[in-house]
Motif scaffolding. Structure first.
Motif, PDB file in Angstrom:
ATOM      1  N   ARG A  29     -11.193   6.735 -18.027  1.00 51.02           N
ATOM      2  CA  ARG A  29     -10.414   5.677 -17.373  1.00 51.02           C
ATOM      3  C   ARG A  29     -11.312   4.553 -16.877  1.00 51.02           C
ATOM      4  O   ARG A  29     -11.106   3.993 -15.808  1.00 51.02           O
ATOM      5  CB  ARG A  29      -9.616   6.276 -16.202  1.00 51.02           C
ATOM      6  CG  ARG A  29      -8.564   7.287 -16.590  1.00 51.02           C
ATOM      7  CD  ARG A  29      -7.483   6.764 -17.537  1.00 51.02           C
ATOM      8  NE  ARG A  29      -6.833   5.548 -17.081  1.00 51.02           N
ATOM      9  CZ  ARG A  29      -5.802   5.497 -16.256  1.00 51.02           C
ATOM     10  NH1 ARG A  29      -5.267   6.606 -15.821  1.00 51.02           N
ATOM     11  NH2 ARG A  29      -5.284   4.354 -15.894  1.00 51.02           N
ATOM     12  N   ILE A  30     -12.319   4.209 -17.668  1.00 52.35           N
ATOM     13  CA  ILE A  30     -13.300   3.210 -17.256  1.00 52.35           C
ATOM     14  C   ILE A  30     -12.655   1.860 -16.950  1.00 52.35           C
ATOM     15  O   ILE A  30     -13.100   1.150 -16.053  1.00 52.35           O
ATOM     16  CB  ILE A  30     -14.434   3.066 -18.304  1.00 52.35           C
ATOM     17  CG1 ILE A  30     -15.594   2.252 -17.742  1.00 52.35           C
ATOM     18  CG2 ILE A  30     -13.918   2.451 -19.589  1.00 52.35           C
ATOM     19  CD1 ILE A  30     -16.353   2.921 -16.656  1.00 52.35           C
ATOM     20  N   ASP A  31     -11.594   1.506 -17.661  1.00 51.68           N
ATOM     21  CA  ASP A  31     -10.931   0.219 -17.424  1.00 51.68           C
ATOM     22  C   ASP A  31     -10.396   0.136 -15.999  1.00 51.68           C
ATOM     23  O   ASP A  31     -10.567  -0.876 -15.315  1.00 51.68           O
ATOM     24  CB  ASP A  31      -9.814   0.003 -18.445  1.00 51.68           C
ATOM     25  CG  ASP A  31      -8.829   1.163 -18.504  1.00 51.68           C
ATOM     26  OD1 ASP A  31      -9.219   2.315 -18.196  1.00 51.68           O
ATOM     27  OD2 ASP A  31      -7.659   0.934 -18.864  1.00 51.68           O
ATOM     28  N   VAL A  32      -9.788   1.195 -15.517  1.00 50.50           N
ATOM     29  CA  VAL A  32      -9.213   1.218 -14.168  1.00 50.50           C
ATOM     30  C   VAL A  32     -10.318   1.313 -13.123  1.00 50.50           C
ATOM     31  O   VAL A  32     -10.309   0.597 -12.124  1.00 50.50           O
ATOM     32  CB  VAL A  32      -8.231   2.410 -14.022  1.00 50.50           C
ATOM     33  CG1 VAL A  32      -7.710   2.514 -12.603  1.00 50.50           C
ATOM     34  CG2 VAL A  32      -7.089   2.275 -15.013  1.00 50.50           C
ATOM     35  N   ALA A  35     -12.450  -1.861 -12.540  1.00 46.94           N
ATOM     36  CA  ALA A  35     -11.724  -2.953 -11.896  1.00 46.94           C
ATOM     37  C   ALA A  35     -11.438  -2.704 -10.419  1.00 46.94           C
ATOM     38  O   ALA A  35     -11.026  -3.615  -9.715  1.00 46.94           O
ATOM     39  CB  ALA A  35     -10.404  -3.186 -12.631  1.00 46.94           C
ATOM     40  N   ALA A  36     -11.664  -1.490  -9.930  1.00 46.01           N
ATOM     41  CA  ALA A  36     -11.280  -1.154  -8.554  1.00 46.01           C
ATOM     42  C   ALA A  36     -12.490  -0.702  -7.738  1.00 46.01           C
ATOM     43  O   ALA A  36     -13.079   0.332  -8.011  1.00 46.01           O
ATOM     44  CB  ALA A  36     -10.225  -0.053  -8.569  1.00 46.01           C
ATOM     45  N   ARG A  37     -12.830  -1.488  -6.713  1.00 50.77           N
ATOM     46  CA  ARG A  37     -13.969  -1.146  -5.854  1.00 50.77           C
ATOM     47  C   ARG A  37     -13.761   0.196  -5.161  1.00 50.77           C
ATOM     48  O   ARG A  37     -14.703   0.945  -4.963  1.00 50.77           O
ATOM     49  CB  ARG A  37     -14.180  -2.235  -4.814  1.00 50.77           C
ATOM     50  CG  ARG A  37     -15.265  -1.889  -3.828  1.00 50.77           C
ATOM     51  CD  ARG A  37     -15.477  -2.959  -2.788  1.00 50.77           C
ATOM     52  NE  ARG A  37     -16.915  -3.130  -2.682  1.00 50.77           N
ATOM     53  CZ  ARG A  37     -17.508  -4.264  -2.502  1.00 50.77           C
ATOM     54  NH1 ARG A  37     -16.820  -5.357  -2.417  1.00 50.77           N
ATOM     55  NH2 ARG A  37     -18.803  -4.323  -2.419  1.00 50.77           N
ATOM     56  N   ASP A  38     -12.507   0.514  -4.796  1.00 53.83           N
ATOM     57  CA  ASP A  38     -12.253   1.777  -4.103  1.00 53.83           C
ATOM     58  C   ASP A  38     -12.429   2.983  -5.022  1.00 53.83           C
ATOM     59  O   ASP A  38     -12.441   4.122  -4.553  1.00 53.83           O
ATOM     60  CB  ASP A  38     -10.882   1.796  -3.442  1.00 53.83           C
ATOM     61  CG  ASP A  38      -9.733   1.670  -4.413  1.00 53.83           C
ATOM     62  OD1 ASP A  38      -9.902   1.032  -5.465  1.00 53.83           O
ATOM     63  OD2 ASP A  38      -8.655   2.212  -4.118  1.00 53.83           O
ATOM     64  N   LEU A  39     -12.607   2.756  -6.308  1.00 55.32           N
ATOM     65  CA  LEU A  39     -12.922   3.829  -7.247  1.00 55.32           C
ATOM     66  C   LEU A  39     -14.392   3.795  -7.667  1.00 55.32           C
ATOM     67  O   LEU A  39     -15.021   4.837  -7.842  1.00 55.32           O
ATOM     68  CB  LEU A  39     -12.027   3.738  -8.486  1.00 55.32           C
ATOM     69  CG  LEU A  39     -10.527   3.906  -8.234  1.00 55.32           C
ATOM     70  CD1 LEU A  39      -9.749   3.646  -9.508  1.00 55.32           C
ATOM     71  CD2 LEU A  39     -10.225   5.276  -7.678  1.00 55.32           C
ATOM     72  N   TRP A 152     -13.214  14.787  -6.988  1.00 52.50           N
ATOM     73  CA  TRP A 152     -11.792  15.157  -6.951  1.00 52.50           C
ATOM     74  C   TRP A 152     -10.977  14.089  -6.229  1.00 52.50           C
ATOM     75  O   TRP A 152      -9.932  13.648  -6.710  1.00 52.50           O
ATOM     76  CB  TRP A 152     -11.630  16.512  -6.276  1.00 52.50           C
ATOM     77  CG  TRP A 152     -10.216  16.957  -6.189  1.00 52.50           C
ATOM     78  CD1 TRP A 152      -9.403  16.919  -5.101  1.00 52.50           C
ATOM     79  CD2 TRP A 152      -9.420  17.496  -7.252  1.00 52.50           C
ATOM     80  NE1 TRP A 152      -8.161  17.400  -5.414  1.00 52.50           N
ATOM     81  CE2 TRP A 152      -8.147  17.770  -6.724  1.00 52.50           C
ATOM     82  CE3 TRP A 152      -9.661  17.776  -8.586  1.00 52.50           C
ATOM     83  CZ2 TRP A 152      -7.115  18.298  -7.490  1.00 52.50           C
ATOM     84  CZ3 TRP A 152      -8.641  18.314  -9.347  1.00 52.50           C
ATOM     85  CH2 TRP A 152      -7.394  18.570  -8.797  1.00 52.50           C
ATOM     86  N   LEU A 153     -11.478  13.650  -5.073  1.00 53.05           N
ATOM     87  CA  LEU A 153     -10.735  12.668  -4.278  1.00 53.05           C
ATOM     88  C   LEU A 153     -10.601  11.326  -4.995  1.00 53.05           C
ATOM     89  O   LEU A 153      -9.536  10.724  -5.000  1.00 53.05           O
ATOM     90  CB  LEU A 153     -11.402  12.470  -2.913  1.00 53.05           C
ATOM     91  CG  LEU A 153     -11.278  13.648  -1.959  1.00 53.05           C
ATOM     92  CD1 LEU A 153     -12.103  13.395  -0.705  1.00 53.05           C
ATOM     93  CD2 LEU A 153      -9.823  13.912  -1.605  1.00 53.05           C
ATOM     94  N   PHE A 154     -11.690  10.847  -5.600  1.00 44.89           N
ATOM     95  CA  PHE A 154     -11.556   9.538  -6.247  1.00 44.89           C
ATOM     96  C   PHE A 154     -10.790   9.639  -7.558  1.00 44.89           C
ATOM     97  O   PHE A 154     -10.091   8.702  -7.942  1.00 44.89           O
ATOM     98  CB  PHE A 154     -12.902   8.812  -6.361  1.00 44.89           C
ATOM     99  CG  PHE A 154     -13.647   8.996  -7.643  1.00 44.89           C
ATOM    100  CD1 PHE A 154     -13.294   8.294  -8.780  1.00 44.89           C
ATOM    101  CD2 PHE A 154     -14.725   9.847  -7.712  1.00 44.89           C
ATOM    102  CE1 PHE A 154     -13.994   8.448  -9.958  1.00 44.89           C
ATOM    103  CE2 PHE A 154     -15.426  10.007  -8.878  1.00 44.89           C
ATOM    104  CZ  PHE A 154     -15.055   9.308 -10.011  1.00 44.89           C
ATOM    105  N   LYS A 157      -7.141   9.234  -6.976  1.00 46.69           N
ATOM    106  CA  LYS A 157      -6.705   7.862  -6.682  1.00 46.69           C
ATOM    107  C   LYS A 157      -6.387   7.042  -7.936  1.00 46.69           C
ATOM    108  O   LYS A 157      -5.769   6.004  -7.851  1.00 46.69           O
ATOM    109  CB  LYS A 157      -7.795   7.121  -5.906  1.00 46.69           C
ATOM    110  CG  LYS A 157      -7.975   7.556  -4.499  1.00 46.69           C
ATOM    111  CD  LYS A 157      -9.040   6.669  -3.873  1.00 46.69           C
ATOM    112  CE  LYS A 157      -9.434   7.096  -2.509  1.00 46.69           C
ATOM    113  NZ  LYS A 157     -10.483   6.224  -1.968  1.00 46.69           N
ATOM    114  N   ILE A 158      -6.856   7.504  -9.092  1.00 49.92           N
ATOM    115  CA  ILE A 158      -6.657   6.740 -10.319  1.00 49.92           C
ATOM    116  C   ILE A 158      -5.182   6.792 -10.686  1.00 49.92           C
ATOM    117  O   ILE A 158      -4.607   7.862 -10.808  1.00 49.92           O
ATOM    118  CB  ILE A 158      -7.513   7.299 -11.468  1.00 49.92           C
ATOM    119  CG1 ILE A 158      -8.992   7.204 -11.116  1.00 49.92           C
ATOM    120  CG2 ILE A 158      -7.212   6.564 -12.781  1.00 49.92           C
ATOM    121  CD1 ILE A 158      -9.903   7.877 -12.124  1.00 49.92           C
TER     122      ILE A 158
END
Length: 164
Positions: A29-32, A35-39, A152-154, A157-158
């Motif tokens: 899921r590299i695209d997501v 694009a997301a700092r929280d990930l 697991w936690l991050f 979030k995806i």
């Protein structure tokens, strides 16, 4: 240092396998994630924990080295890891409020615990206290378990991929 060879081999294998699995999970899921700092920040922190464990393992299996030399190397590893994790943590702090488990992990940070224990073990070994290296055991366990929990936690979030 010969008595630490087994610990180095087990730790190195576990850390390398977990780092590889993290790369696979992120790549799917590299695209997501990109694009997301929280990930991105938690993914990078998790990788840093696994790499720290891997480098500690490498130090433990270096042939014909004294405990003093290994202690100095471990202290340097702990300092470098702490610096990298502090930079990465700054990015992670700028994201939305964490879950209840995330809040607990912030309070009892396995990241900080692992780096401190590895550093303490290194210092104690460097000054000649033979049992000092035993601080590595909980430090490595905290790094590996903390890394798995972070992953697991991050990954939770995806967002799910919409069905086509």
């Amino acid at each position: 240092m010969d008595k630490w060879q087994g610990m180095g081999v087990v730790t190195g294998g576990a850390a390398a396998a977990l780092a590889g699995l993290l790369f696979v999970a992120v790549t799917l899921r590299i695209d997501v994630i990109a694009a997301a700092r929280d990930l991105r920040s938690p993914a990078a922190q998790t990788l840093a924990l696994f790499v720290t464990s891997l480098v500690v393992a490498i130090v433990l299996v270096i042939p014909d080295q004294t405990e003093r030399t290994a202690g100095i190397e471990l202290f340097v590893v702990a300092l470098a890891s702490a610096a990298a994790l502090l930079v990465l943590n700054r990015g992670a702090k700028q994201v939305t409020a964490p879950s209840a488990l995330g809040s607990l992990l912030e309070a009892v940070s396995p990241t900080a615990v692992s780096v401190v224990l590895i550093g303490v073990g290194g210092v104690l070994a460097a000054v000649g206290w033979d049992p000092g290296l035993y601080f590595l055991v909980p430090g490595i366990v905290a790094a590996l378990v903390g890394g798995v929990v972070n992953a697991w936690l991050f990954l939770l979030k995806i967002p799910a991929t919409p069905a086509n």
